[in-house]
Scaffold this active site. Structure first.
Site, PDB file in Angstrom:
ATOM      1  N   GLU A   1       0.155  -1.314   5.639  1.00  0.00           N
ATOM      2  CA  GLU A   1       1.223  -0.779   6.486  1.00  0.00           C
ATOM      3  C   GLU A   1       0.955   0.665   6.868  1.00  0.00           C
ATOM      4  OE1 GLU A   1       5.199   1.123   7.374  1.00  0.00           O
ATOM      5  OE2 GLU A   1       3.668   1.651   5.894  1.00  0.00           O
TER       6      GLU A   1
ATOM      7  N   ASP B   1       0.816  -1.212   0.000  1.00  0.00           N
ATOM      8  CA  ASP B   1       0.000   0.000   0.000  1.00  0.00           C
ATOM      9  C   ASP B   1       0.849   1.261   0.000  1.00  0.00           C
ATOM     10  OD1 ASP B   1       0.786  -0.727   2.637  1.00  0.00           O
ATOM     11  OD2 ASP B   1      -0.719   0.605   3.483  1.00  0.00           O
TER      12      ASP B   1
END
Length: 486
Positions: A147, A80
């Site tokens: 994350e 991400d």
């Protein structure tokens, strides 16, 4: 500045994978499309893949001939990216591709985040999987999810799945340095439903905006003293709404708890005759703050714009006063510098997101510390601060820091690779930001871990950039280290 032609960048195998990451949306918690693409790609190459219960993707590549006995290495990054755009920029991160340009030696997106954090790390790992002309032992690539928005990929990583003994985390942002420790973190959410009251007074609606701040990473950039748009706006409103006979209707600032807020907007109601005074107060405040932030955030702007809408209700005065007083006086930025680690921030917090409106009334704050006890204490101090104003909060799960191990064999391998390839001794550092290493260590306590990466500036903010030649250096470092694993 020119539109980037990825085919002209070196190393080609790395940049072509990064080009793919720019095409496929990868907001936090929406990594499914990218994960499936990479899973299919790996399986077409005959590589083993596995998706764990939380959505992390693991890809395995066998050792090259004669290297089967070498230590297994895990290359780790996150799928991400932080998704931020400048006000007025039309970009839908759920479908629009990232469109970088080349500015001298830097790849940059002027009005959005680039996703070099952590797209470059992912691209380097994919290039290793793709290459048939490098030497390495058994390889696992671990690509985690979420994350940037909670580290749930690392927190819920399955145990007894990873086979490697060393882990190279490719998620730091300064070439020439090896990281062997990071801060832990904890999120605070302050919530309380708002009461709106009707007003019979003839008032006009006005939008007050703070803009032009640089923003940045709430850990890496916290020591730079940049302006916090949420705090600036709350302080202005708390100080001046009474003399303007004005009322708060809505407040919206920041986009992520781990990004320094660049912009904040409030909708207020005030008598028509007070608009000129509001303009004068904003101009004076802007002048004063530009002096305070000179050389740090020189482009700060405060301005007001009348809205063509009727005012029928405003936030109840008691709640308005409580929220603005709490926000304007809450600790933010650096709380303590480390006594043990020179020039390293020990404890800090970021007032990242504020939303006060009919649908929600909450604040998201991220606390970081190199010391777990101090992290807990600072989070509780902030909770007590809001509690003083009658505003209740909750704590998200604690995210572990990463304790340095300067004697690890994995570290020494990367140090030798630096020396052999570049004839330099890398700096050993700890970072005041959240890396997934500490959390992964909870599941795999025997892993030896080191983190490195290219030069990346402005991560988590529009204008994020990566220095092109340091990506090639990271590639050379990585393949040298893999070839020389014990």
């Amino acid at each position: 500045m020119n539109a980037v032609d990825f085919s002209q960048l070196s190393p080609q195998n790395v940049w072509q994978h990064f080009a793919t990451l720019c095409r496929i949306p990868r907001q936090s918690k929406q990594e499914q499309q990218l994960r499936q693409y990479l899973k299919d790609w790996a399986e077409q190459k005959g590589l083993e893949t596995y998706v764990d219960v939380v959505g992390n993707l693991i890809i395995r590549k066998p050792a090259t001939s004669g290297m089967q006995h070498k230590m297994g290495v895990i290359l780790q990054g996150h799928l991400d990216m932080v998704t931020q755009a400048n006000r007025g920029t039309l970009h839908d991160f759920s479908r629009d591709p990232i469109q970088p340009i080349l500015d001298n030696d830097w790849l940059i997106t002027p009005n959005t985040t680039l996703g070099a954090d952590n797209g470059i790390g992912v691209a380097l790992a994919l290039a290793v999987l793709d290459a048939d002309d490098i030497v390495h032992g058994p390889i696992e690539v671990l690509l985690t999810v979420d994350e940037e928005a909670g580290m749930s990929g690392a927190r819920f990583l399955e145990e007894n799945v990873l086979q490697g003994k060393w882990l190279f985390n490719i998620d730091t942002e300064e070439w020439g340095q090896l990281y062997l420790g990071c801060a832990g973190s904890q999120d605070i959410e302050v919530e309380q439903a708002l009461t709106y009251v009707h007003t019979d007074t003839e008032l006009v609606a006005v939008e007050v905006q703070v803009s032009g701040l640089k923003g940045g990473h709430s850990g890496v950039d916290i020591h730079l003293g940049r302006g916090n748009a949420n705090v600036i706006l709350a302080q202005f409103l708390q100080q001046h709404l009474p003399e303007l006979h004005a009322h708060l209707i809505e407040f919206s600032g920041g986009t992520a708890r781990n990004a320094l807020p660049r912009e904040a907007t409030a909708k207020i109601a005030l008598p028509q005759a007070a608009f000129a005074q509001l303009d004068a107060l904003l101009a004076q405040t802007q002048l004063n703050l530009r002096v305070q932030l000179q050389g740090v955030d020189d482009a700060l702007e405060l301005h007001a714009q009348p809205l063509q809408e009727a005012v029928t209700e405003v936030i109840a005065l008691e709640q308005q006063q409580a929220w603005l007083a709490a926000l304007s006086s809450c600790p933010y930025g650096v709380a303590h510098m480390s006594q043990a680690l020179p020039d390293v921030v020990e404890t800090s917090n970021n007032i990242g997101v504020v939303r006060l409106n009919h649908e929600q009334a909450n604040v998201l704050i991220m606390v970081r510390s190199m010391v777990n006890d101090e992290l807990e204490s600072h989070a509780h101090r902030i909770q007590q601060h809001f509690e003083y104003y009658g505003l209740h909060s909750s704590l998200a799960p604690f995210v572990s820091g990463w304790t340095p191990n300067p004697e690890s064999a994995a570290l020494k391998c990367l140090q030798r690779a630096y020396q052999d390839t570049f004839q330099i001794e890398p700096e050993l550092k700890v970072i005041h930001a959240g890396l997934e290493c500490g959390i992964i260590a909870e599941h795999y306590p025997d892993l030896q871990m080191v983190s490195f990466g290219p030069d990346i500036q402005g991560a988590h903010a529009p204008g994020e950039r990566v220095k092109v030649d340091t990506v090639e250096k990271c590639w050379q470092l990585l393949i040298t280290a893999l070839a020389n694993v014990d």
